[in-house]
Scaffold this motif. Structure first.
Motif, PDB file in Angstrom:
ATOM      1  N   VAL A  35      12.397  47.813  91.776  1.00 48.65           N
ATOM      2  CA  VAL A  35      11.732  46.565  91.393  1.00 48.65           C
ATOM      3  C   VAL A  35      12.682  45.399  91.648  1.00 48.65           C
ATOM      4  CG1 VAL A  35      10.271  47.694  89.692  1.00 48.65           C
ATOM      5  CG2 VAL A  35      12.492  46.791  88.985  1.00 48.65           C
ATOM      6  N   PRO A  36      12.123  44.213  91.922  1.00 46.56           N
ATOM      7  CA  PRO A  36      12.969  43.066  92.253  1.00 46.56           C
ATOM      8  C   PRO A  36      13.287  42.201  91.040  1.00 46.56           C
ATOM      9  CG  PRO A  36      10.702  42.473  92.637  1.00 46.56           C
ATOM     10  CD  PRO A  36      10.693  43.901  92.121  1.00 46.56           C
ATOM     11  N   ARG A  37      14.122  41.235  91.263  1.00 42.78           N
ATOM     12  CA  ARG A  37      14.302  40.144  90.312  1.00 42.78           C
ATOM     13  C   ARG A  37      13.065  39.248  90.423  1.00 42.78           C
ATOM     14  NH1 ARG A  37      18.663  37.053  88.039  1.00 42.78           N
ATOM     15  NH2 ARG A  37      18.219  34.812  87.954  1.00 42.78           N
ATOM     16  N   VAL A  73       1.740  37.386  93.342  1.00 44.24           N
ATOM     17  CA  VAL A  73       3.162  37.553  93.663  1.00 44.24           C
ATOM     18  C   VAL A  73       3.446  36.903  95.012  1.00 44.24           C
ATOM     19  CG1 VAL A  73       4.943  39.243  94.285  1.00 44.24           C
ATOM     20  CG2 VAL A  73       3.481  39.638  92.290  1.00 44.24           C
ATOM     21  N   ARG A  74       4.585  36.261  95.123  1.00 43.25           N
ATOM     22  CA  ARG A  74       5.033  35.673  96.382  1.00 43.25           C
ATOM     23  C   ARG A  74       6.369  36.324  96.743  1.00 43.25           C
ATOM     24  NH1 ARG A  74       0.612  34.840  95.697  1.00 43.25           N
ATOM     25  NH2 ARG A  74      -0.501  32.894  95.272  1.00 43.25           N
ATOM     26  N   LEU A  75       6.389  37.109  97.788  1.00 38.87           N
ATOM     27  CA  LEU A  75       7.591  37.827  98.180  1.00 38.87           C
ATOM     28  C   LEU A  75       8.638  36.887  98.754  1.00 38.87           C
ATOM     29  CD1 LEU A  75       5.876  40.852  99.955  1.00 38.87           C
ATOM     30  CD2 LEU A  75       6.933  40.859  97.679  1.00 38.87           C
ATOM     31  N   GLY A  76       9.878  37.050  98.305  1.00 40.29           N
ATOM     32  CA  GLY A  76      10.971  36.275  98.864  1.00 40.29           C
ATOM     33  C   GLY A  76      11.419  36.861 100.194  1.00 40.29           C
ATOM     34  N   PRO A  77      12.180  36.103 100.994  1.00 39.06           N
ATOM     35  CA  PRO A  77      12.646  36.581 102.295  1.00 39.06           C
ATOM     36  C   PRO A  77      13.421  37.891 102.180  1.00 39.06           C
ATOM     37  CG  PRO A  77      13.038  34.227 102.085  1.00 39.06           C
ATOM     38  CD  PRO A  77      12.598  34.703 100.743  1.00 39.06           C
ATOM     39  N   GLY A  78      13.025  38.868 102.994  1.00 38.11           N
ATOM     40  CA  GLY A  78      13.720  40.147 103.028  1.00 38.11           C
ATOM     41  C   GLY A  78      13.529  41.015 101.806  1.00 38.11           C
ATOM     42  N   CYS A  79      12.639  40.639 100.925  1.00 35.00           N
ATOM     43  CA  CYS A  79      12.481  41.347  99.651  1.00 35.00           C
ATOM     44  C   CYS A  79      12.150  42.821  99.844  1.00 35.00           C
ATOM     45  CB  CYS A  79      11.380  40.665  98.820  1.00 35.00           C
ATOM     46  SG  CYS A  79      10.982  41.483  97.266  1.00 35.00           S
ATOM     47  N   VAL A  80      11.201  43.113 100.713  1.00 33.20           N
ATOM     48  CA  VAL A  80      10.698  44.479 100.824  1.00 33.20           C
ATOM     49  C   VAL A  80      11.754  45.416 101.401  1.00 33.20           C
ATOM     50  CG1 VAL A  80       8.867  45.929 101.764  1.00 33.20           C
ATOM     51  CG2 VAL A  80       8.351  43.602 101.022  1.00 33.20           C
ATOM     52  N   GLY A 130       8.741  38.067 103.770  1.00 32.84           N
ATOM     53  CA  GLY A 130       9.004  39.054 102.733  1.00 32.84           C
ATOM     54  C   GLY A 130       9.149  40.461 103.257  1.00 32.84           C
ATOM     55  N   THR A 131       8.490  40.767 104.378  1.00 36.45           N
ATOM     56  CA  THR A 131       8.510  42.124 104.933  1.00 36.45           C
ATOM     57  C   THR A 131       9.385  42.252 106.165  1.00 36.45           C
ATOM     58  OG1 THR A 131       6.530  41.649 106.249  1.00 36.45           O
ATOM     59  CG2 THR A 131       6.192  42.608 104.056  1.00 36.45           C
ATOM     60  N   ALA A 132      10.192  41.243 106.452  1.00 44.15           N
ATOM     61  CA  ALA A 132      11.069  41.294 107.633  1.00 44.15           C
ATOM     62  C   ALA A 132      11.922  42.551 107.612  1.00 44.15           C
ATOM     63  CB  ALA A 132      11.951  40.051 107.669  1.00 44.15           C
ATOM     64  N   GLY A 133      12.016  43.201 108.782  1.00 46.94           N
ATOM     65  CA  GLY A 133      12.808  44.417 108.889  1.00 46.94           C
ATOM     66  C   GLY A 133      12.073  45.675 108.494  1.00 46.94           C
ATOM     67  N   THR A 134      10.767  45.570 108.306  1.00 47.53           N
ATOM     68  CA  THR A 134       9.953  46.742 107.979  1.00 47.53           C
ATOM     69  C   THR A 134       8.746  46.802 108.905  1.00 47.53           C
ATOM     70  OG1 THR A 134       8.442  45.682 106.381  1.00 47.53           O
ATOM     71  CG2 THR A 134      10.587  46.433 105.556  1.00 47.53           C
ATOM     72  N   ASP A 135       8.188  47.984 109.016  1.00 49.84           N
ATOM     73  CA  ASP A 135       6.909  48.171 109.703  1.00 49.84           C
ATOM     74  C   ASP A 135       5.849  48.202 108.614  1.00 49.84           C
ATOM     75  OD1 ASP A 135       4.745  48.877 111.226  1.00 49.84           O
ATOM     76  OD2 ASP A 135       5.453  50.897 111.709  1.00 49.84           O
ATOM     77  N   GLU A 161      15.807  49.815 100.604  1.00 53.47           N
ATOM     78  CA  GLU A 161      17.172  50.336 100.716  1.00 53.47           C
ATOM     79  C   GLU A 161      17.697  50.870  99.390  1.00 53.47           C
ATOM     80  OE1 GLU A 161      19.174  47.011 102.423  1.00 53.47           O
ATOM     81  OE2 GLU A 161      18.513  47.474 104.486  1.00 53.47           O
ATOM     82  N   GLY A 162      17.026  50.551  98.300  1.00 53.03           N
ATOM     83  CA  GLY A 162      17.428  51.066  97.002  1.00 53.03           C
ATOM     84  C   GLY A 162      16.881  52.438  96.683  1.00 53.03           C
TER      85      GLY A 162
END
Length: 308
Positions: free
Chosen positions: A116-118, A94-101, A29-34, A106-107
């Motif tokens: 907020v997400p879907r 809550v269960r974060l989906g891949p790349g969600c964060v 869910g947090t891929a691409g973030t620190d 980026e928004g």
């Protein structure tokens, strides 16, 4: 370009059974973030802290010392997280989906302060998470017709119930509070969440406050998360507080005449459902018509005072 620094600020209260699966979804869910993980625990009496230590030993844990409510837990977690690029406010269910964060982050910018997400439920079904600002007309339409039926009409429905609306990125007046990415600039401008609401309507107040300060709440369907959802719809105590706080928030933003009309609409709604035998509405109507209860400070004692 450095990865954005994002603190996942999770409020827990007797959340032990939820921790393992929550933590398991964090890496993707947090891929691409620190990212960092911060738990604010509101005095759990179960094994929540033990589960956090087992499944997320690197997480920062803030013991609030008691049940401060969702807003109090959010504020404690953000304070502990310190300087970040953004803060992801989360429920433990809550269960974060891949790349969600990263997608949420980026928004941000260009007048957007909250993203907020879907949201989908545990069966993958869409959750109606977008909301319009509460109004006298919308409260009466909900009371007389029902939120699901009027939600497709912008002037009448507070809950956005048109499935097609959830396929498009767009601004929303506010959104359900289980998963909200708040940018650092938004937090600086708007300050902390309102702890006087304790539980329910605190996200409404914050999102509308952000809008008052020129910062939009943005719905981003490319970011997906699963919300297992709590039991407010079936718990008389929680439902009564939810209804009472709807009125309290409206009073905070409007004059006595409009507030009186909203109170009457809520009385009609909950009273009619109480007559049909709904225990949640029976509890809510008892509090709505009790001026002393409606003036009492929100907190654990308020919940304990709900007549079942």
């Amino acid at each position: 370009m450095p990865e954005p620094r994002i603190a996942l600020c999770v409020v827990t209260y007797n959340s032990g059974p939820l921790i393992e699966e929550f933590v398991a979804a964090v890496p993707e869910g947090t891929a691409g973030t620190d990212s960092s993980l911060v738990f604010a625990d509101n005095g759990s009496q179960d094994d929540t802290l033990e589960q956090i230590a087992r499944w997320a030993p690197e997480a920062l844990v803030v013991r609030t010392g008691g049940n401060l409510g969702y807003a109090g837990g959010v504020n404690a977690a953000v304070r502990a997280a310190g300087d970040q690029d953004a803060y992801l406010i989360l429920n433990a269910d809550v269960r974060l989906g891949p790349g969600c964060v990263r997608t949420l982050f980026e928004g941000l910018g260009n007048g957007v302060g909250i993203v907020v997400p879907r949201l989908v439920d545990q069966h993958g079904e869409l959750i109606w998470s977008m909301r319009r600002e509460p109004s006298v007309l919308r409260t009466w339409a909900d009371a007389l017709v029902g939120a699901e039926h009027v939600g497709r009409i912008a002037s009448l429905g507070e809950v956005v119930t048109d499935p097609a609306a959830y396929t498009t990125a767009q601004a929303t007046d506010w959104a359900e509070g289980s998963t909200q990415l708040v940018g650092a600039e938004c937090w600086r401008v708007c300050g902390e969440w309102d702890e006087s609401l304790f539980l329910y309507s605190e996200e409404t107040e914050y999102d509308l406050r952000a809008r008052d300060n020129g910062l939009m709440t943005w719905y981003e369907p490319a970011a997906v998360a699963t919300h297992l959802e709590g039991g407010s719809a079936t718990s008389p105590r929680q439902w009564s507080l939810l209804v009472a706080n709807r009125l309290r928030l409206f009073r905070m933003r409007h004059g006595p005449a409009a507030t009186g009309l909203v109170w009457l609409a809520l009385v009609v709604r909950e009273g009619s459902r109480a007559l049909l035998g709904k225990p949640t509405s029976r509890a809510a109507i008892r509090d709505l018509v009790n001026p002393i209860r409606m003036r009492q400070a929100r907190g654990p004692e308020w919940l304990e005072g709900v007549r079942l």
